[in-house]
Design a protein around this motif. Structure first.
Motif, PDB file in Angstrom:
ATOM      1  N   ARG A 111      22.229  13.512  13.774  1.00 52.62           N
ATOM      2  CA  ARG A 111      23.245  14.390  13.190  1.00 52.62           C
ATOM      3  C   ARG A 111      22.625  15.486  12.321  1.00 52.62           C
ATOM      4  O   ARG A 111      21.539  15.317  11.762  1.00 52.62           O
ATOM      5  CB  ARG A 111      24.286  13.589  12.420  1.00 52.62           C
ATOM      6  N   LEU A 112      23.332  16.588  12.295  1.00 52.67           N
ATOM      7  CA  LEU A 112      23.009  17.667  11.358  1.00 52.67           C
ATOM      8  C   LEU A 112      24.162  17.743  10.367  1.00 52.67           C
ATOM      9  O   LEU A 112      25.320  17.496  10.737  1.00 52.67           O
ATOM     10  CB  LEU A 112      22.866  19.005  12.094  1.00 52.67           C
ATOM     11  N   ASP A 113      23.856  18.104   9.135  1.00 53.97           N
ATOM     12  CA  ASP A 113      24.899  18.221   8.118  1.00 53.97           C
ATOM     13  C   ASP A 113      25.895  19.327   8.493  1.00 53.97           C
ATOM     14  O   ASP A 113      25.582  20.219   9.289  1.00 53.97           O
ATOM     15  CB  ASP A 113      24.276  18.532   6.753  1.00 53.97           C
ATOM     16  N   TYR A 114      27.040  19.285   7.846  1.00 52.33           N
ATOM     17  CA  TYR A 114      28.141  20.218   8.121  1.00 52.33           C
ATOM     18  C   TYR A 114      27.678  21.685   8.109  1.00 52.33           C
ATOM     19  O   TYR A 114      28.054  22.485   8.965  1.00 52.33           O
ATOM     20  CB  TYR A 114      29.211  19.975   7.038  1.00 52.33           C
ATOM     21  N   HIS A 115      26.843  22.035   7.126  1.00 50.82           N
ATOM     22  CA  HIS A 115      26.422  23.437   7.018  1.00 50.82           C
ATOM     23  C   HIS A 115      25.106  23.728   7.745  1.00 50.82           C
ATOM     24  O   HIS A 115      24.669  24.878   7.785  1.00 50.82           O
ATOM     25  CB  HIS A 115      26.290  23.846   5.545  1.00 50.82           C
ATOM     26  N   THR A 116      24.440  22.709   8.279  1.00 48.98           N
ATOM     27  CA  THR A 116      23.164  22.954   8.980  1.00 48.98           C
ATOM     28  C   THR A 116      23.448  23.559  10.351  1.00 48.98           C
ATOM     29  O   THR A 116      24.393  23.145  11.033  1.00 48.98           O
ATOM     30  CB  THR A 116      22.372  21.632   9.123  1.00 48.98           C
ATOM     31  N   THR A 117      22.623  24.517  10.732  1.00 51.35           N
ATOM     32  CA  THR A 117      22.778  25.184  12.036  1.00 51.35           C
ATOM     33  C   THR A 117      21.582  24.825  12.937  1.00 51.35           C
ATOM     34  O   THR A 117      20.610  24.250  12.480  1.00 51.35           O
ATOM     35  CB  THR A 117      22.827  26.715  11.858  1.00 51.35           C
ATOM     36  N   ALA A 142      11.468  20.693  13.573  1.00 51.65           N
ATOM     37  CA  ALA A 142      11.116  21.815  12.688  1.00 51.65           C
ATOM     38  C   ALA A 142      12.377  22.425  12.085  1.00 51.65           C
ATOM     39  O   ALA A 142      13.350  22.710  12.811  1.00 51.65           O
ATOM     40  CB  ALA A 142      10.354  22.877  13.472  1.00 51.65           C
ATOM     41  N   TYR A 143      12.371  22.607  10.785  1.00 48.72           N
ATOM     42  CA  TYR A 143      13.528  23.155  10.055  1.00 48.72           C
ATOM     43  C   TYR A 143      13.115  24.416   9.313  1.00 48.72           C
ATOM     44  O   TYR A 143      12.073  24.428   8.636  1.00 48.72           O
ATOM     45  CB  TYR A 143      14.036  22.147   9.020  1.00 48.72           C
ATOM     46  N   LEU A 144      13.931  25.432   9.417  1.00 54.75           N
ATOM     47  CA  LEU A 144      13.752  26.630   8.607  1.00 54.75           C
ATOM     48  C   LEU A 144      14.671  26.480   7.397  1.00 54.75           C
ATOM     49  O   LEU A 144      15.885  26.321   7.559  1.00 54.75           O
ATOM     50  CB  LEU A 144      14.121  27.872   9.419  1.00 54.75           C
ATOM     51  N   THR A 198      18.336  10.259   6.448  1.00 55.31           N
ATOM     52  CA  THR A 198      19.557  10.971   6.064  1.00 55.31           C
ATOM     53  C   THR A 198      19.264  12.048   5.025  1.00 55.31           C
ATOM     54  O   THR A 198      18.614  11.762   4.008  1.00 55.31           O
ATOM     55  CB  THR A 198      20.575   9.951   5.486  1.00 55.31           C
ATOM     56  N   HIS A 199      19.743  13.256   5.286  1.00 56.42           N
ATOM     57  CA  HIS A 199      19.590  14.413   4.378  1.00 56.42           C
ATOM     58  C   HIS A 199      18.127  14.599   3.939  1.00 56.42           C
ATOM     59  O   HIS A 199      17.854  15.001   2.811  1.00 56.42           O
ATOM     60  CB  HIS A 199      20.454  14.255   3.117  1.00 56.42           C
ATOM     61  N   GLN A 200      17.206  14.305   4.850  1.00 58.03           N
ATOM     62  CA  GLN A 200      15.798  14.247   4.431  1.00 58.03           C
ATOM     63  C   GLN A 200      15.287  15.564   3.854  1.00 58.03           C
ATOM     64  O   GLN A 200      14.603  15.574   2.829  1.00 58.03           O
ATOM     65  CB  GLN A 200      14.917  13.802   5.608  1.00 58.03           C
ATOM     66  N   VAL A 201      15.624  16.662   4.530  1.00 55.70           N
ATOM     67  CA  VAL A 201      15.085  17.948   4.057  1.00 55.70           C
ATOM     68  C   VAL A 201      15.622  18.244   2.656  1.00 55.70           C
ATOM     69  O   VAL A 201      14.869  18.589   1.735  1.00 55.70           O
ATOM     70  CB  VAL A 201      15.444  19.086   5.041  1.00 55.70           C
ATOM     71  N   LYS A 202      16.919  18.073   2.501  1.00 54.57           N
ATOM     72  CA  LYS A 202      17.534  18.381   1.192  1.00 54.57           C
ATOM     73  C   LYS A 202      16.948  17.492   0.097  1.00 54.57           C
ATOM     74  O   LYS A 202      16.708  17.952  -1.022  1.00 54.57           O
ATOM     75  CB  LYS A 202      19.045  18.180   1.263  1.00 54.57           C
ATOM     76  N   ARG A 203      16.715  16.239   0.440  1.00 51.58           N
ATOM     77  CA  ARG A 203      16.186  15.316  -0.575  1.00 51.58           C
ATOM     78  C   ARG A 203      14.735  15.658  -0.920  1.00 51.58           C
ATOM     79  O   ARG A 203      14.327  15.566  -2.087  1.00 51.58           O
ATOM     80  CB  ARG A 203      16.312  13.879  -0.073  1.00 51.58           C
ATOM     81  N   ALA A 214      20.244  27.122   2.697  1.00 51.34           N
ATOM     82  CA  ALA A 214      20.614  27.176   4.120  1.00 51.34           C
ATOM     83  C   ALA A 214      19.559  26.410   4.902  1.00 51.34           C
ATOM     84  O   ALA A 214      18.382  26.421   4.552  1.00 51.34           O
ATOM     85  CB  ALA A 214      20.689  28.618   4.606  1.00 51.34           C
ATOM     86  N   LEU A 215      20.031  25.767   5.965  1.00 48.55           N
ATOM     87  CA  LEU A 215      19.125  24.918   6.754  1.00 48.55           C
ATOM     88  C   LEU A 215      19.406  25.133   8.236  1.00 48.55           C
ATOM     89  O   LEU A 215      20.567  25.079   8.662  1.00 48.55           O
ATOM     90  CB  LEU A 215      19.367  23.454   6.350  1.00 48.55           C
ATOM     91  N   HIS A 216      18.326  25.376   8.976  1.00 45.42           N
ATOM     92  CA  HIS A 216      18.459  25.660  10.408  1.00 45.42           C
ATOM     93  C   HIS A 216      17.399  24.847  11.150  1.00 45.42           C
ATOM     94  O   HIS A 216      16.214  24.964  10.843  1.00 45.42           O
ATOM     95  CB  HIS A 216      18.239  27.169  10.637  1.00 45.42           C
TER      96      HIS A 216
END
Ligand code: URA
Length: 249
Positions: A111-117, A142-144, A198-203, A214-216
């Protein structure tokens, strides 16, 4: 760009039913109603023997059918969509599937979060989905990231590369696998993970005292968006794309 995975001959009603166009008796009814054509000619015989080559020339109500049991799509997930097939309140990625795919039991992989593209794989291949979401699958994602706070430095790059431990209030410490950080200009970075907590990048970004604006997701393994693929658009994976995903670990 649809996939046709049948290499052997089979009855037309079986091919249509396997491909999600209804039960065997429902597709017989479609045939009886004259809604199915082969090379522009109405076909009514459910027992007609069809091959892979013929699959691409079959239409239902004038639309080419998708003659495959397993389907794989790469969606450019838009901002403001839940990674779910349906929801009573909010838009979700299931709303983006064309109507003729709604019966095919397709669901998102992870899953990607609601605002992740960005890159979201959708499939009805349960085995592949299971493999790709297993902790044993170590291919890169890979996440931008666009973040706020001080510009990231080499200190955070080394921290992420060493396999940091998340120490969050109310949670047991969580050891992460080494991750690659590429620091880009203007409060952007590319973070390359080999796991998907879960939410790894944000954490991870929060652990450095910054926050994600912003997360892509740019790619999963070798799977990336096509040039010019707009949010909400999806493409069917090629056989080579699927082979690579199945191979990767
Ligand atoms: N990490 C996050 O924090 N959010 C996502 O959507 C994906 C990875």
């Amino acid at each position: 760009m649809w996939l046709f995975c049948y290499n052997t001959r089979m009855r037309l009603d079986k091919l249509l039913a396997n491909s999600g166009y209804g039960t065997r008796s429902e597709v017989k009814e479609l045939l009886r109603q004259g809604r199915v054509c082969l090379r522009g000619e109405t076909v009514r015989d459910p027992g007609l023997s069809v091959t892979e080559e013929m699959g691409s020339e079959i239409t239902l109500d004038g639309q080419p059918i998708i003659a495959s049991e397993f389907l794989y799509f790469c969606l450019n997930k838009p901002d403001g969509y839940l990674t779910a097939m349906s929801d009573d309140r909010l838009p979700c990625v299931g709303d983006l599937l064309p109507p003729n795919l709604k019966t095919k039991k397709i669901s998102p992989v992870g899953r990607l979060d609601y605002h992740t593209t960005g890159v979201l794989l959708l499939t009805n291949d349960g085995d592949l989905s299971h493999r790709l979401t297993s902790p044993k699958w170590h291919r890169e994602k890979a996440y931008l990231v666009t973040y706020s706070g001080d510009e990231l430095t080499d200190k955070e790059r080394v921290l992420f590369e060493s396999g940091m431990t998340l120490m969050e209030k109310g949670h047991a410490p969580e050891k992460l696998k080494p991750a690659r950080l590429e620091i880009l200009p203007d409060h952007q970075c590319r973070l390359i993970l080999t796991e998907g907590k879960t939410h790894q990048v944000k954490r991870m970004i929060a652990a450095t005292g910054r926050s994600v604006e912003a997360l892509h997701r740019e790619r999963i393994g070798t799977l990336a968006l096509k040039e010019g693929q707009m949010p909400g658009e999806m493409y069917a994976l090629s056989e080579e794309d699927i082979r690579l995903l199945k191979e990767e670990n």
